[in-house]
Design a protein around this motif. Structure first.
Motif, PDB file in Angstrom:
ATOM      1  N   MET A   1       0.842  -1.192   0.000  1.00 22.54           N
ATOM      2  CA  MET A   1       0.000   0.000   0.000  1.00 22.54           C
ATOM      3  C   MET A   1       0.879   1.245   0.000  1.00 22.54           C
ATOM      4  SD  MET A   1      -2.947   1.132   2.741  1.00 22.54           S
ATOM      5  CE  MET A   1      -4.005  -0.243   2.253  1.00 22.54           C
ATOM      6  N   GLN A   2       0.521   2.217  -0.823  1.00 22.65           N
ATOM      7  CA  GLN A   2       1.272   3.451  -0.911  1.00 22.65           C
ATOM      8  C   GLN A   2       1.172   4.229   0.399  1.00 22.65           C
ATOM      9  OE1 GLN A   2      -0.137   6.047  -3.970  1.00 22.65           O
ATOM     10  NE2 GLN A   2       1.163   7.748  -3.384  1.00 22.65           N
ATOM     11  N   LYS A   3       2.330   4.647   0.927  1.00 21.35           N
ATOM     12  CA  LYS A   3       2.336   5.397   2.172  1.00 21.35           C
ATOM     13  C   LYS A   3       2.086   6.870   1.883  1.00 21.35           C
ATOM     14  CE  LYS A   3       4.859   5.916   6.492  1.00 21.35           C
ATOM     15  NZ  LYS A   3       6.033   5.491   7.292  1.00 21.35           N
ATOM     16  N   ILE A   4       1.104   7.432   2.557  1.00 20.75           N
ATOM     17  CA  ILE A   4       0.748   8.829   2.376  1.00 20.75           C
ATOM     18  C   ILE A   4       1.639   9.694   3.255  1.00 20.75           C
ATOM     19  CG2 ILE A   4      -1.104  10.526   2.540  1.00 20.75           C
ATOM     20  CD1 ILE A   4      -1.516   8.408   0.400  1.00 20.75           C
ATOM     21  N   LYS A 163      -8.624  -5.127  11.484  1.00 19.54           N
ATOM     22  CA  LYS A 163      -9.690  -5.899  10.819  1.00 19.54           C
ATOM     23  C   LYS A 163      -9.810  -5.575   9.342  1.00 19.54           C
ATOM     24  CE  LYS A 163     -13.453  -2.651  11.855  1.00 19.54           C
ATOM     25  NZ  LYS A 163     -12.661  -1.665  12.591  1.00 19.54           N
ATOM     26  N   SER A 164      -9.308  -4.374   8.943  1.00 18.89           N
ATOM     27  CA  SER A 164      -9.521  -3.994   7.549  1.00 18.89           C
ATOM     28  C   SER A 164      -8.633  -2.834   7.126  1.00 18.89           C
ATOM     29  CB  SER A 164     -10.991  -3.596   7.339  1.00 18.89           C
ATOM     30  OG  SER A 164     -11.224  -3.173   6.011  1.00 18.89           O
ATOM     31  N   LYS A 165      -8.065  -2.948   5.948  1.00 17.31           N
ATOM     32  CA  LYS A 165      -7.344  -1.845   5.314  1.00 17.31           C
ATOM     33  C   LYS A 165      -8.203  -1.220   4.207  1.00 17.31           C
ATOM     34  CE  LYS A 165      -3.364  -2.343   7.503  1.00 17.31           C
ATOM     35  NZ  LYS A 165      -2.867  -1.313   8.443  1.00 17.31           N
ATOM     36  N   LYS A 166      -9.449  -1.624   4.167  1.00 15.07           N
ATOM     37  CA  LYS A 166     -10.368  -1.158   3.133  1.00 15.07           C
ATOM     38  C   LYS A 166     -11.187   0.019   3.651  1.00 15.07           C
ATOM     39  CE  LYS A 166     -14.290  -2.665   0.270  1.00 15.07           C
ATOM     40  NZ  LYS A 166     -13.704  -2.178  -0.996  1.00 15.07           N
ATOM     41  N   HIS A 167     -11.270   1.096   2.869  1.00 15.02           N
ATOM     42  CA  HIS A 167     -12.125   2.231   3.191  1.00 15.02           C
ATOM     43  C   HIS A 167     -13.552   1.927   2.724  1.00 15.02           C
ATOM     44  CE1 HIS A 167      -8.073   3.965   2.941  1.00 15.02           C
ATOM     45  NE2 HIS A 167      -8.492   4.899   3.769  1.00 15.02           N
ATOM     46  N   VAL A 168     -14.509   2.052   3.612  1.00 16.23           N
ATOM     47  CA  VAL A 168     -15.897   1.779   3.239  1.00 16.23           C
ATOM     48  C   VAL A 168     -16.692   3.064   3.021  1.00 16.23           C
ATOM     49  CG1 VAL A 168     -15.990  -0.491   4.325  1.00 16.23           C
ATOM     50  CG2 VAL A 168     -16.531   1.547   5.688  1.00 16.23           C
ATOM     51  N   ALA A 169     -16.035   4.215   3.137  1.00 14.99           N
ATOM     52  CA  ALA A 169     -16.704   5.496   2.886  1.00 14.99           C
ATOM     53  C   ALA A 169     -15.667   6.557   2.567  1.00 14.99           C
ATOM     54  CB  ALA A 169     -17.518   5.918   4.101  1.00 14.99           C
ATOM     55  N   TYR A 170     -15.907   7.333   1.533  1.00 15.95           N
ATOM     56  CA  TYR A 170     -15.056   8.478   1.215  1.00 15.95           C
ATOM     57  C   TYR A 170     -15.640   9.217   0.019  1.00 15.95           C
ATOM     58  CZ  TYR A 170     -13.218   5.131  -2.228  1.00 15.95           C
ATOM     59  OH  TYR A 170     -13.096   4.195  -3.235  1.00 15.95           O
ATOM     60  N   ASP A 171     -15.270  10.488  -0.115  1.00 13.45           N
ATOM     61  CA  ASP A 171     -15.559  11.261  -1.313  1.00 13.45           C
ATOM     62  C   ASP A 171     -14.384  11.204  -2.271  1.00 13.45           C
ATOM     63  OD1 ASP A 171     -18.184  12.496  -0.692  1.00 13.45           O
ATOM     64  OD2 ASP A 171     -17.082  13.387   0.975  1.00 13.45           O
ATOM     65  N   GLU A 172     -13.213  11.030  -1.700  1.00  5.99           N
ATOM     66  CA  GLU A 172     -11.987  10.989  -2.490  1.00  5.99           C
ATOM     67  C   GLU A 172     -10.997  10.094  -1.752  1.00  5.99           C
ATOM     68  OE1 GLU A 172      -8.571  14.174  -4.053  1.00  5.99           O
ATOM     69  OE2 GLU A 172     -10.473  14.887  -3.229  1.00  5.99           O
ATOM     70  N   GLY A 175      -4.175   7.432  -2.576  1.00  7.67           N
ATOM     71  CA  GLY A 175      -3.426   6.181  -2.549  1.00  7.67           C
ATOM     72  C   GLY A 175      -4.308   4.999  -2.893  1.00  7.67           C
ATOM     73  N   ASP A 176      -3.753   3.811  -2.700  1.00 11.08           N
ATOM     74  CA  ASP A 176      -4.471   2.576  -3.018  1.00 11.08           C
ATOM     75  C   ASP A 176      -5.348   2.150  -1.854  1.00 11.08           C
ATOM     76  OD1 ASP A 176      -3.086   2.466  -5.442  1.00 11.08           O
ATOM     77  OD2 ASP A 176      -1.391   1.430  -4.500  1.00 11.08           O
ATOM     78  N   ASP A 177      -6.438   1.472  -2.175  1.00 10.87           N
ATOM     79  CA  ASP A 177      -7.296   0.919  -1.134  1.00 10.87           C
ATOM     80  C   ASP A 177      -6.817  -0.484  -0.785  1.00 10.87           C
ATOM     81  OD1 ASP A 177      -9.288   1.057   0.697  1.00 10.87           O
ATOM     82  OD2 ASP A 177     -10.950   0.838  -0.710  1.00 10.87           O
TER      83      ASP A 177
END
Length: 331
Positions: A1-4, A163-172, A175-177
């Motif tokens: 995952m790309q580090k921000i 439990k998760s590296k996945k974003h379940v909500a965002y407008d933008e 980086g990678d999900d």
């Protein structure tokens, strides 16, 4: 995952602010120490460029802050959300605790946050500086040279068992999900379940006896958003600002865990902010584990509008006798 990086977040915040997309930015700034990072509201590009912080101690879940901050803004409020934060974000939306149209959410990747207590266990107290590079470089008043620490050795418990590296909500999304993780977060709950009743009572008696009723857990918890908490209500019969006796100190945490059952997203804020290092998240994980076993896997906040099994009656629900039978079988 790309580090921000910090610069990327600053650039994004400034661009959205100057474009008029948002009127304020919810972010982080340095407190008294390098590891004492605190939430802050920024209203100018100058403030952001000078004070905005993003490092391995930015653990606060901003979803809770939206309940108080979003309604007060004339325009939209920019909020940066780590993957785990987005579950609380969705859960609060489900409960109608803030107006989605008042928030501009930017999802940011996260490789885990550091636990300052683990850092101190390695370096000791007297920390005067922490620099987050390829390794964490910690300076103390006792040593001339900085101590270099691998991040994996000081990850917060909730990040070790993410439990998760996945974003379940965002407008933008920056980086990678990531993906939902098959973590070992229920292993410690299972270990406590395997204890005898007396052993379990002794374990929690020892843990909860350290409680000073500072209410930090309640105040930081995204699921605790009642305008008037029962423990602040003088007419409730349970109002108390200090643990008057051993029963009361246990009752506070057990009742709070019941209040958030089925709504807790397992963000770990309760344990993170506890000054006594009580593993309060284990109470909530016990309920999550039971709900999964009795009703099928359910993750609070995974979808806006989803109904928790405890408030979604069906004719297929377990009867109390079946629950006890199952517990007897697993004993």
């Amino acid at each position: 995952m790309q580090k921000i990086t910090r610069d990327q977040l600053v650039e994004k915040a400034v661009s959205l602010l100057e474009a008029g997309t948002v009127s304020a930015v919810l972010g982080w700034k340095k407190g008294e120490f390098d590891y004492d990072i605190t939430p802050a509201l920024f209203k100018s590009a100058e403030e952001i460029k000078e004070l905005f912080v993003w490092n391995d101690f930015c653990g606060a879940n901003f979803s809770k802050y939206l309940v108080a901050k979003a309604p007060k803004q004339e325009g939209k409020l920019l909020v940066f959300l780590k993957p785990c934060d987005t579950y609380s974000f969705n859960q609060l939306l489900t409960e109608h605790r803030f107006d989605r149209e008042k928030v501009y959410a930017v999802g940011i990747g996260c490789e885990g946050m550091a636990d300052i207590d683990k850092v101190k266990a390695i370096c000791g107290d007297g920390i005067v500086s922490i620099n987050c590079g390829e390794k964490m470089a910690v300076g103390t008043i006792y040593n001339d040279a900085e101590t270099l620490i691998d991040y994996a050795d000081v990850l917060a418990e909730r990040c070790v068992n993410c439990k998760s590296k996945k974003h379940v909500a965002y407008d933008e999304l920056m980086g990678d999900d990531g993906e939902v993780i098959d973590s070992d977060r229920f292993d410690e709950v299972a270990r406590i379940e395997a204890m005898t009743p007396d052993e379990r009572f002794e374990f929690w008696q020892d843990q909860l006896s350290r409680c000073i009723r500072c209410n930090a857990c309640r105040d930081a918890c995204p699921a605790c958003t009642c305008e008037k908490c029962v423990f602040d209500n003088p007419k409730s019969g349970v109002e108390n600002k200090a643990p008057a006796n051993s029963f009361e100190e246990k009752m506070f945490h057990i009742i709070r865990a019941f209040h958030v059952a089925g709504r807790c997203t397992d963000c770990g804020e309760c344990s993170r902010v506890c000054p006594q290092n009580i593993p309060l998240h284990l109470l909530n994980r016990k309920f999550i584990k039971d709900i999964n076993e009795f009703y099928g896997d359910y993750q609070a906040g995974a979808e806006v509008g989803s109904r928790a099994p405890l408030v979604n009656y069906t004719t297929e629900d377990l009867e109390p006798s079946e629950v006890f039978d199952r517990r007897d079988t697993n004993a």
